[in-house]
Design a protein around this motif. Structure first.
Motif, PDB file in Angstrom:
ATOM      1  N   ASN A 286       3.244   9.808   1.117  1.00  0.00           N
ATOM      2  CA  ASN A 286       4.354  10.609   1.438  1.00  0.00           C
ATOM      3  C   ASN A 286       4.160  11.514   2.667  1.00  0.00           C
ATOM      4  O   ASN A 286       4.654  12.632   2.655  1.00  0.00           O
ATOM      5  CB  ASN A 286       5.131  11.349   0.415  1.00  0.00           C
ATOM      6  CG  ASN A 286       6.432  11.962   0.820  1.00  0.00           C
ATOM      7  OD1 ASN A 286       7.016  10.891   1.523  1.00  0.00           O
ATOM      8  ND2 ASN A 286       6.961  12.928   0.511  1.00  0.00           N
ATOM      9  N   MET A 287       3.123  10.894   3.509  1.00  0.00           N
ATOM     10  CA  MET A 287       2.783  11.807   4.719  1.00  0.00           C
ATOM     11  C   MET A 287       3.694  11.492   5.933  1.00  0.00           C
ATOM     12  O   MET A 287       4.470  10.576   5.999  1.00  0.00           O
ATOM     13  CB  MET A 287       1.352  11.416   5.236  1.00  0.00           C
ATOM     14  CG  MET A 287       1.067   9.929   5.432  1.00  0.00           C
ATOM     15  SD  MET A 287      -0.567   9.619   6.153  1.00  0.00           S
ATOM     16  CE  MET A 287      -0.323  10.682   7.703  1.00  0.00           C
ATOM     17  N   LEU A 288       3.626  12.361   6.884  1.00  0.00           N
ATOM     18  CA  LEU A 288       4.589  11.997   8.090  1.00  0.00           C
ATOM     19  C   LEU A 288       3.519  11.412   8.938  1.00  0.00           C
ATOM     20  O   LEU A 288       2.393  11.615   9.294  1.00  0.00           O
ATOM     21  CB  LEU A 288       4.898  13.454   8.736  1.00  0.00           C
ATOM     22  CG  LEU A 288       5.768  13.302  10.006  1.00  0.00           C
ATOM     23  CD1 LEU A 288       7.227  12.921   9.738  1.00  0.00           C
ATOM     24  CD2 LEU A 288       5.826  14.628  10.630  1.00  0.00           C
ATOM     25  N   PHE A 289       4.139  10.338   9.713  1.00  0.00           N
ATOM     26  CA  PHE A 289       3.179   9.570  10.779  1.00  0.00           C
ATOM     27  C   PHE A 289       3.445  10.290  11.954  1.00  0.00           C
ATOM     28  O   PHE A 289       2.336  10.150  12.884  1.00  0.00           O
ATOM     29  CB  PHE A 289       3.735   8.108  10.959  1.00  0.00           C
ATOM     30  CG  PHE A 289       2.945   7.060   9.892  1.00  0.00           C
ATOM     31  CD1 PHE A 289       3.163   6.784   8.571  1.00  0.00           C
ATOM     32  CD2 PHE A 289       1.603   6.593  10.225  1.00  0.00           C
ATOM     33  CE1 PHE A 289       2.177   6.176   8.028  1.00  0.00           C
ATOM     34  CE2 PHE A 289       1.047   5.636   9.783  1.00  0.00           C
ATOM     35  CZ  PHE A 289       1.126   5.557   8.323  1.00  0.00           C
ATOM     36  N   ALA A 290       4.473  10.771  12.219  1.00  0.00           N
ATOM     37  CA  ALA A 290       4.939  11.266  13.747  1.00  0.00           C
ATOM     38  C   ALA A 290       3.673  12.433  14.156  1.00  0.00           C
ATOM     39  O   ALA A 290       3.557  13.261  13.228  1.00  0.00           O
ATOM     40  CB  ALA A 290       6.149  11.826  13.864  1.00  0.00           C
ATOM     41  N   GLY A 291       3.217  11.925  15.217  1.00  0.00           N
ATOM     42  CA  GLY A 291       2.141  12.995  15.808  1.00  0.00           C
ATOM     43  C   GLY A 291       0.679  12.739  15.276  1.00  0.00           C
ATOM     44  O   GLY A 291      -0.304  13.475  15.514  1.00  0.00           O
ATOM     45  N   LYS A 292       0.626  11.924  14.079  1.00  0.00           N
ATOM     46  CA  LYS A 292      -0.627  11.764  13.617  1.00  0.00           C
ATOM     47  C   LYS A 292      -1.282  10.707  14.459  1.00  0.00           C
ATOM     48  O   LYS A 292      -0.882  10.011  15.122  1.00  0.00           O
ATOM     49  CB  LYS A 292      -0.853  11.386  12.022  1.00  0.00           C
ATOM     50  CG  LYS A 292      -0.211  12.068  11.168  1.00  0.00           C
ATOM     51  CD  LYS A 292      -1.044  13.087  10.687  1.00  0.00           C
ATOM     52  CE  LYS A 292      -0.241  14.175   9.597  1.00  0.00           C
ATOM     53  NZ  LYS A 292       0.912  14.365   9.214  1.00  0.00           N
ATOM     54  N   THR A 293      -3.022  10.849  14.298  1.00  0.00           N
ATOM     55  CA  THR A 293      -3.584  10.008  15.092  1.00  0.00           C
ATOM     56  C   THR A 293      -4.020   8.957  13.868  1.00  0.00           C
ATOM     57  O   THR A 293      -4.589   9.073  13.035  1.00  0.00           O
ATOM     58  CB  THR A 293      -4.846  10.413  15.633  1.00  0.00           C
ATOM     59  OG1 THR A 293      -4.221  11.391  16.693  1.00  0.00           O
ATOM     60  CG2 THR A 293      -5.684   9.393  16.281  1.00  0.00           C
ATOM     61  N   LEU A 294      -3.426   7.661  14.219  1.00  0.00           N
ATOM     62  CA  LEU A 294      -3.882   6.603  13.453  1.00  0.00           C
ATOM     63  C   LEU A 294      -4.886   5.509  13.963  1.00  0.00           C
ATOM     64  O   LEU A 294      -4.487   4.935  15.140  1.00  0.00           O
ATOM     65  CB  LEU A 294      -2.515   5.564  12.883  1.00  0.00           C
ATOM     66  CG  LEU A 294      -2.897   4.252  12.276  1.00  0.00           C
ATOM     67  CD1 LEU A 294      -3.581   4.381  10.834  1.00  0.00           C
ATOM     68  CD2 LEU A 294      -1.755   3.270  12.383  1.00  0.00           C
ATOM     69  N   VAL A 295      -6.192   5.454  13.503  1.00  0.00           N
ATOM     70  CA  VAL A 295      -7.243   4.476  13.828  1.00  0.00           C
ATOM     71  C   VAL A 295      -6.997   3.034  13.218  1.00  0.00           C
ATOM     72  O   VAL A 295      -7.089   3.032  11.933  1.00  0.00           O
ATOM     73  CB  VAL A 295      -8.686   5.039  13.875  1.00  0.00           C
ATOM     74  CG1 VAL A 295      -9.536   4.115  14.384  1.00  0.00           C
ATOM     75  CG2 VAL A 295      -8.639   6.337  14.513  1.00  0.00           C
ATOM     76  N   VAL A 296      -6.762   2.094  13.971  1.00  0.00           N
ATOM     77  CA  VAL A 296      -6.617   0.632  13.473  1.00  0.00           C
ATOM     78  C   VAL A 296      -7.819  -0.026  13.792  1.00  0.00           C
ATOM     79  O   VAL A 296      -8.212  -0.241  14.870  1.00  0.00           O
ATOM     80  CB  VAL A 296      -5.351   0.012  13.945  1.00  0.00           C
ATOM     81  CG1 VAL A 296      -5.259  -1.285  13.416  1.00  0.00           C
ATOM     82  CG2 VAL A 296      -4.030   0.862  13.598  1.00  0.00           C
ATOM     83  N   CYS A 297      -8.480  -0.311  12.722  1.00  0.00           N
ATOM     84  CA  CYS A 297      -9.659  -1.409  13.208  1.00  0.00           C
ATOM     85  C   CYS A 297      -9.104  -2.870  12.971  1.00  0.00           C
ATOM     86  O   CYS A 297      -8.922  -3.386  11.835  1.00  0.00           O
ATOM     87  CB  CYS A 297     -10.879  -1.107  11.951  1.00  0.00           C
ATOM     88  SG  CYS A 297     -11.364   0.404  11.935  1.00  0.00           S
ATOM     89  N   GLY A 298      -9.398  -3.665  13.985  1.00  0.00           N
ATOM     90  CA  GLY A 298      -8.961  -5.094  14.228  1.00  0.00           C
ATOM     91  C   GLY A 298      -7.815  -5.149  14.809  1.00  0.00           C
ATOM     92  O   GLY A 298      -6.494  -4.616  14.210  1.00  0.00           O
ATOM     93  N   TYR A 299      -7.607  -5.735  15.730  1.00  0.00           N
ATOM     94  CA  TYR A 299      -6.243  -6.286  16.687  1.00  0.00           C
ATOM     95  C   TYR A 299      -6.074  -7.553  16.546  1.00  0.00           C
ATOM     96  O   TYR A 299      -5.692  -8.072  17.614  1.00  0.00           O
ATOM     97  CB  TYR A 299      -6.374  -5.327  17.967  1.00  0.00           C
ATOM     98  CG  TYR A 299      -5.079  -5.066  18.518  1.00  0.00           C
ATOM     99  CD1 TYR A 299      -4.271  -4.305  18.139  1.00  0.00           C
ATOM    100  CD2 TYR A 299      -4.583  -5.770  19.701  1.00  0.00           C
ATOM    101  CE1 TYR A 299      -2.913  -3.790  18.725  1.00  0.00           C
ATOM    102  CE2 TYR A 299      -3.339  -5.401  20.119  1.00  0.00           C
ATOM    103  CZ  TYR A 299      -2.571  -4.515  19.785  1.00  0.00           C
ATOM    104  OH  TYR A 299      -1.244  -4.158  20.227  1.00  0.00           O
ATOM    105  N   GLY A 300      -6.060  -8.315  15.361  1.00  0.00           N
ATOM    106  CA  GLY A 300      -5.556  -9.560  15.371  1.00  0.00           C
ATOM    107  C   GLY A 300      -4.125  -9.424  15.005  1.00  0.00           C
ATOM    108  O   GLY A 300      -3.387  -8.709  15.163  1.00  0.00           O
ATOM    109  N   SER A 301      -3.790 -10.571  14.403  1.00  0.00           N
ATOM    110  CA  SER A 301      -2.230 -10.640  13.932  1.00  0.00           C
ATOM    111  C   SER A 301      -1.888  -9.305  12.971  1.00  0.00           C
ATOM    112  O   SER A 301      -0.881  -8.973  13.122  1.00  0.00           O
ATOM    113  CB  SER A 301      -1.966 -11.890  13.153  1.00  0.00           C
ATOM    114  OG  SER A 301      -2.419 -12.870  14.001  1.00  0.00           O
TER     115      SER A 301
END
Ligand SMILES: NC(=O)c1ccc[n+]([C@@H]2O[C@H](COP(=O)([O-])OP(=O)(O)OC[C@H]3O[C@@H](n4cnc5c(N)ncnc54)[C@H](O)[C@@H]3O)[C@@H](O)[C@H]2O)c1
Length: 420
Positions: free
Chosen positions: A205-220
């Motif tokens: 139940n966290m807020l995404f706005a303003g957070k830093t999300l690190v995504v590993c893998g930029y496939g589909s």
């Protein structure tokens, strides 16, 4: 656990809720329902035994009903210990489907259930992650001569199958349903994009706005997760090992860097690579207090949880699907035990997106039966016309009409003489 002659499910009294969820799924899976209608008339799968190892969700329930309408005999187990929807499994058991699955399966039960599906001697296997195919190849080779083909749902399964093909170990034809455009460019992208965030949100139940999300893998999948998170106001950093995918991420406006540099910056980390140990202890040691790790790749090996467990000062469950580890005095959180977070902590992909994916599965079974003497023991792609038919069915389901080329345009597109 409730057991019957042909089922083992968590709680059979959940069947009524399961039926309601199946009803809702049907409403949003019109393309697949069209195929079901045709299958009911034509019975293309009459007398065919189909064994499935798929996430036992309401959408899979509609696929099962479609295959049964086509004349098939079905047996099913899950393809991940945390992805079964117990109410759906109960409803399917009450409908007479052979089903062995519950949420939170032990490894022992997971393989025992795969064994039950194999005992039904399937003519066609449907897999999500290739566990059924590999069990048959390793322990039940005697069944292979009666198997027409298999159908594989996900990227990780295709990777395993291609490795088998390369080693001359693949002993029956496999249809790469994942490689349909109407699968990986819709399901992996829009489906994983939305449902991964849904899983993270339901778990935290966290807020995404303003957070830093690190995504590993930029496939589909990674493209979908990054896009949707950007839409919620997150700052997205992408980590890749492939030059082109990294370049695409940069051109899409995301920061691109090595994971060892991103580790100290992220509030949330999400792996979608299909690879192992992408997040390792050396990275976790650099993370901020409160950092959250999730995985949406197929297997639970993208985050090196074993090393974290060994090194952590303490470990406790703080909410369902949210475990806290204290490492070097910092609290780090892992969602859904590192298993695919969208199915562990939420309900997997929305029905609409599974409708096109499962049109691919249903039509792959029909294609396999029709072409049983023509297919080689290879990883096979369905013809483009089938992909096009699925996209057309979904457009119709959405009430959308598109243009047709004029005869002059058709001629122009197949000629080379006409220039400036
Ligand atoms: N959660 C779900 O519901 C769901 C749905 C579809 C697919 N999947 C699974 O998600 C995973 C990814 O699928 P996809 O279709 O996006 O695959 P893909 O091949 O399109 O993309 C994977 C990307 O990860 C990158 N990668 C590999 N190793 C890496 C590493 N060490 N660090 C950073 N990047 C790395 C690759 O270069 C590639 O670009 C697979 O395991 C697939 O089976 C999950």
């Amino acid at each position: 656990m409730d057991k019957g002659d042909n089922y083992e499910v968590m709680d059979i009294s959940l069947a009524d809720q399961g039926r309601k969820n199946l009803e809702l799924a049907e409403l949003n899976m019109s393309a697949l329902m069209e195929i079901k209608k045709r299958f009911k008339k034509e019975k293309p799968l009459q007398g065919i035994r189909i064994g499935l190892a798929l996430h036992v969700t309401k959408e899979t329930g509609i696929l099962i009903r479609t295959l049964i309408a086509g004349g098939a005999d079905i047996s099913i187990t899950g393809c991940n210990p945390l992805s079964t929807q117990d109410d759906v499994a109960a409803a399917l058991a009450e409908e007479g489907v052979k089903v062995w699955a519950y949420k939170g399966e032990t490894t022992e039960d997971y393989y025992r259930y795969l064994g039950y599906v194999i005992d039904e001697k399937p003519h066609i296997t449907i897999d999500d992650g290739c566990d059924l195919v590999s069990e048959i190849h390793i322990n039940h080779q005697d069944l292979i001569s009666d198997i027409i083909c298999g159908c594989e749902e996900t990227t990780t399964g295709i990777i395993r199958l291609k490795a088998m093909e390369e080693n001359n170990a693949l002993k029956y034809p496999m249809i790469a349903v994942n490689d349909n455009k109407t699968k990986h460019l819709l399901d992996n992208y829009y489906g994983t994009g939305q449902s991964t965030l849904d899983g993270i949100l339901r778990a935290t139940n966290m807020l995404f706005a303003g957070k830093t999300l690190v995504v590993c893998g930029y496939g589909s999948c990674g493209k979908g997760v990054s896009l949707k998170a950007k839409g919620l106001g997150a700052n997205v950093i992408v980590c890749e090992v492939d030059n082109f995918c990294a370049l695409q991420a940069a051109y899409d406006g995301f920061k691109v860097m090595k994971f060892e540099d991103a580790a100290a910056l992220g509030d949330i980390f999400c792996t979608v690579t299909g690879n192992k140990h992408v997040i390792r202890l050396e990275h976790m040691k650099k993370m901020k207090n409160g950092a959250i790790m999730a995985n949406s790749g197929h297997f639970d090996i993208e985050i090196d949880l074993k090393s974290l467990k060994e090194a952590a000062e303490s470990e406790r469950r703080v909410r369902p699907f949210m475990d806290e580890y204290v490492l070097g005095g910092n609290k780090l959180f892992v969602l859904g035990e590192g298993r695919l977070v969208n199915l562990a902590a939420a309900e997997g992909h929305p029905s609409e997106v599974m409708s096109t994916s499962f049109c691919g599965q249903a039509l792959a079974c029909e294609y396999g039966v029709k072409n049983r003497d023509k297919m080689k023991n290879q990883v096979i792609q369905l013809p483009e016309e089938i992909d096009d038919e699925i996209a057309g069915l979904q457009l119709t389901a959405m009430g959308l009409n598109i243009d047709e080329m004029t005869p002059d345009q058709v001629k122009y597109m197949s000629s080379w003489e006409e220039g400036t």
